[in-house]
Design an enzyme around this catalytic site. Structure first.
Site, mmCIF file in Angstrom:
data_model
loop_
_atom_site.group_PDB
_atom_site.id
_atom_site.type_symbol
_atom_site.label_atom_id
_atom_site.label_comp_id
_atom_site.label_asym_id
_atom_site.label_seq_id
_atom_site.Cartn_x
_atom_site.Cartn_y
_atom_site.Cartn_z
ATOM 1 N N ASP A 80 0.893 -1.106 0.128
ATOM 2 C CA ASP A 80 0.119 -0.004 0.173
ATOM 3 C C ASP A 80 0.830 1.244 -0.188
ATOM 4 O O ASP A 80 2.013 1.388 -0.623
ATOM 5 C CB ASP A 80 -0.951 -0.047 1.177
ATOM 6 C CG ASP A 80 -2.399 0.560 0.843
ATOM 7 O OD1 ASP A 80 -2.457 1.798 0.659
ATOM 8 O OD2 ASP A 80 -3.213 -0.122 0.916
ATOM 9 N N SER A 129 -11.499 -1.959 0.299
ATOM 10 C CA SER A 129 -10.082 -1.791 0.938
ATOM 11 C C SER A 129 -10.135 -2.583 2.231
ATOM 12 O O SER A 129 -9.273 -3.019 2.885
ATOM 13 C CB SER A 129 -9.686 -0.513 0.594
ATOM 14 O OG SER A 129 -9.042 -0.027 -0.454
ATOM 15 N N HIS A 170 -4.118 5.094 4.103
ATOM 16 C CA HIS A 170 -4.660 3.752 3.618
ATOM 17 C C HIS A 170 -3.987 2.441 4.277
ATOM 18 O O HIS A 170 -4.635 1.932 4.726
ATOM 19 C CB HIS A 170 -4.937 3.995 2.186
ATOM 20 C CG HIS A 170 -5.812 2.882 1.457
ATOM 21 N ND1 HIS A 170 -5.161 1.598 0.717
ATOM 22 C CD2 HIS A 170 -6.889 2.938 1.227
ATOM 23 C CE1 HIS A 170 -6.375 1.245 0.290
ATOM 24 N NE2 HIS A 170 -7.331 1.615 0.649
#
Length: 649
Positions: free
Chosen positions: A183, A400, A224
């Site tokens: 990520d 996600s 994220h």
């Protein structure tokens, strides 16, 4: 336990065949080509990093790293070339190619890869009533983690969760397992992550150093990866945020998303990084979820994934978990070559009342679901997890959020049985996932039984992961028979179709009976299809097995107005025929379906080719598995079904 060496080389041989289909694919509908300052350099003979560094220095390049651990393939960069440009740097390539020890030098193209589910949600309902049915974590945010224990908070359905508390009560926390979050980095200084952070397995492929800390932005866009990491390995009972699904496991950071364009080199090196230290790779990103992109892994990345499942974890195979996508009902994750790959585990999401979220994509390659947003009377509630700079959040969302939850469950299963292969994990997922309260609120996609009596749904795969059921079955799992790959047949003829003229083609197959590639019990099924149309989004495909299970392997995509590229040997995959017997007639139906609001009703298409490839075992997969009706209902049912020979009728 199967002979891993024989299985490994049979699989590699099959992959070479599959590359002839998949390797020719390129992004369909992508923008003007973007070139980067990165080169893939192949030496004329193995010379190792020392030789590569000398060549880089003498040609004005910077040495970065080997590619996939090779002694002859290397990643070079050139500081004098802009990071992204529209024209190829031909003089620089010539300098490299002129070196007597360089066989080839290829400047890398750049392409877009998007994080899935990065959404800012408003404040979440707090201070909910919460009753403790057993000893539960004392973490202050645990009561918001409805995906771990759903008591009806935020308007959810009581009991609709991952059933992890029962797995924890059985003693499983993911100890000894490492999950890599591919990520935008991980805040490894976070109090809820730092003790579970595996520095030896981490790397920053954006900055080329061993410190994958997220780059600061005012919008916290690079939170994220940290949020995904917390879902897997956030510590328990430390008075910080919540708790991870596998709170006793380790998490590694592979920073590779924090750049405008991705390259094949970066993706491949990330997915092949420390494959014997990393057990699970979790990816919550992919091609742009715009409903019109058709894209997948390039050659090096595909090689990295295949090498991982064949050689990673000391031959047992790495587990690659993929978020199915956030393109909503106007997209189809079978157009995403990562999520649709049989080497990855595609995970969709459900809300806490059992529906699909508005952004969820669906496709026949999805094997199971976890959770993303929750529903409440006023607004959606997100997934509670860790956030940047020692903060917590309750606004993580999208598929996600779903993929790392699955990675956490798989970490629990690997602790229960360290001998599980990548295929074992997929079989355990099919056999232990539950329908629970999952449903299509639009009543379009119903739950169905396939020919092996396994219940599936186009939206949710085989259901929501059940951690307790998975660790229970994993603890007694005996391993699987060898896997084979059978090319069942090809239809290669040019035929036209339109709104009023569908196509129906069949392949009659013995499933390679009598050959070394005989397949009697299915795992994955791929249809490599070549077709063009005046409006690609109108085209849908339906595949029906000899046991009368129909999979929609391509759904309508109203935003996909492509009229030029179509699909070229694109591998549409289904998991819906799992454990079925493949011998007999397979049917492919090509349908041009009208799109609401589309002005023209004169769209036409041309079919050119369909090749059917079957993957599975010659021997009954579950014949050696102990199963009881009350504890292993699916396994017991399918095993008895196979033993009775009903599947051969």
């Amino acid at each position: 336990m199967i002979n891993l060496i024989i299985w490994k080389y049979r699989t590699i041989l099959a992959v070479v065949v599959l590359f002839s289909f998949f390797g020719s694919q390129q992004t369909v509908g992508e923008p003007v080509e973007v070139l980067t300052n990165q080169w893939l350099v192949e030496l004329d003979h193995p010379g190792g990093p020392a030789m590569a560094k000398q060549i880089a220095k003498r040609t004005g390049f910077s040495y970065v790293s080997p590619v996939l651990g090779s002694d002859s393939l290397f990643h070079f960069k050139h500081k004098g070339v802009s990071t992204y440009r529209r024209k190829r740097s031909i003089p620089h390539s010539r300098v490299l190619k002129a070196h007597p020890l360089v066989r080839s030098a290829v400047q890398q193209t750049g392409y877009v890869r998007s994080k899935r589910g990065y959404k800012s949600l408003d404040s979440i309902l707090a201070n909910l009533d919460f009753k403790q049915p057993r000893r539960i974590p004392t973490d202050p945010e645990f009561h918001k983690e409805w995906y771990l224990l759903n008591t009806g908070q935020s308007g959810g359905t009581v009991g609709l969760d991952l059933n992890v508390l029962a797995a924890w009560d059985a003693g499983y926390t993911g100890k000894g397992v490492t999950t890599a979050i591919m990520d935008d980095g991980i805040d490894y200084l976070h109090e809820d992550l730092r003790h579970n952070y595996n520095a030896n397995a981490s790397y920053d492929f954006s900055s080329n150093d061993p410190y994958p800390y997220p780059r600061y932005t005012d919008t916290w866009f690079n939170s994220h990866g940290t949020r995904c990491a917390g879902e897997v390995s956030a510590a328990r009972d430390n008075n910080v945020c919540g708790v991870g699904v596998a709170y006793g496991s380790k998490v590694a950071g592979l920073r590779m998303l924090d750049q405008p364009f991705m390259t094949d080199l970066i993706e491949a090196n990330a997915m092949g990084h420390k494959p014997d230290l990393i057990d699970i790779y979790s990816a919550s990103w992919g091609p742009t979820d715009d409903g019109k992109t058709v894209d997948g892994p390039r050659n090096l990345t595909m090689r990295a994934i295949v090498k991982g499942v064949n050689e990673g974890r000391n031959g047992l195979g790495n587990i690659y978990v993929w978020a199915s996508g956030d393109g909503g009902p106007n997209d189809d994750c079978n157009c995403d070559g990562y999520a649709a790959s049989m080497w990855t585990i595609s995970i969709n999401s459900a809300t806490n009342d059992g529906q699909t979220a508005g952004y969820d994509e669906s496709c026949s390659s999805t094997i199971a679901s976890t959770f993303s947003n929750g529903k409440s009377s006023s607004r959606d509630a997100g997934v509670a997890t860790t956030d940047l700079y020692n903060n917590c959040t309750a606004s993580h969302s999208g598929t996600s959020a779903a993929a790392p939850e699955a990675a956490g469950v798989f970490a629990l299963a690997l602790e229960a049985n360290r001998n599980l292969t990548w295929r074992d994990i997929q079989h355990l997922t099919v056999l232990t996932s539950k329908k629970n309260s999952l449903h299509d609120s639009n009543n379009i996609h119903k739950w169905k039984l396939n020919g092996a009596r396994l219940e599936f749904n186009h939206l949710f795969g085989y259901g929501v992961l059940d951690a307790a059921a998975m660790v229970d079955l994993a603890s007694t799992w005996k391993g699987l028979p060898e896997r084979f790959h059978c090319t069942a047949g090809t239809v290669a003829e040019t035929r036209s179709f339109s709104f009023n003229k569908s196509l129906r083609m069949t392949i009659d197959t013995s499933a390679c009976a009598g050959s070394e590639n005989e397949v009697n019990y299915l795992e994955h099924v791929q249809s490599f299809i070549t077709v063009t149309s005046t409006f690609r989004g109108c085209v849908t495909f339906y595949l029906t097995s000899p046991m009368n299970t129909t999979s929609m392997i391509l759904s309508q995509r109203p935003k996909d107005d492509d009229s030029k590229n179509g699909f070229t040997r694109w591998p549409f995959m289904t998991t819906h025929t799992w454990a079925e017997v493949p011998r007999g007639r397979w049917t492919l139906e090509v349908v041009m379906e009208p799109i609401l609001g589309l002005k023209s009703n004169m769209e036409t298409g041309v079919f050119k080719e369909w090749t059917l490839v079957l993957h599975g075992t010659k021997e009954a997969p579950y014949k050696d598995q102990p199963a009881s009706k009350d504890r292993h209902e699916k396994l017991f049912m399918v095993k008895k079904h196979h033993e009775a020979g009903v599947v051969f009728e």
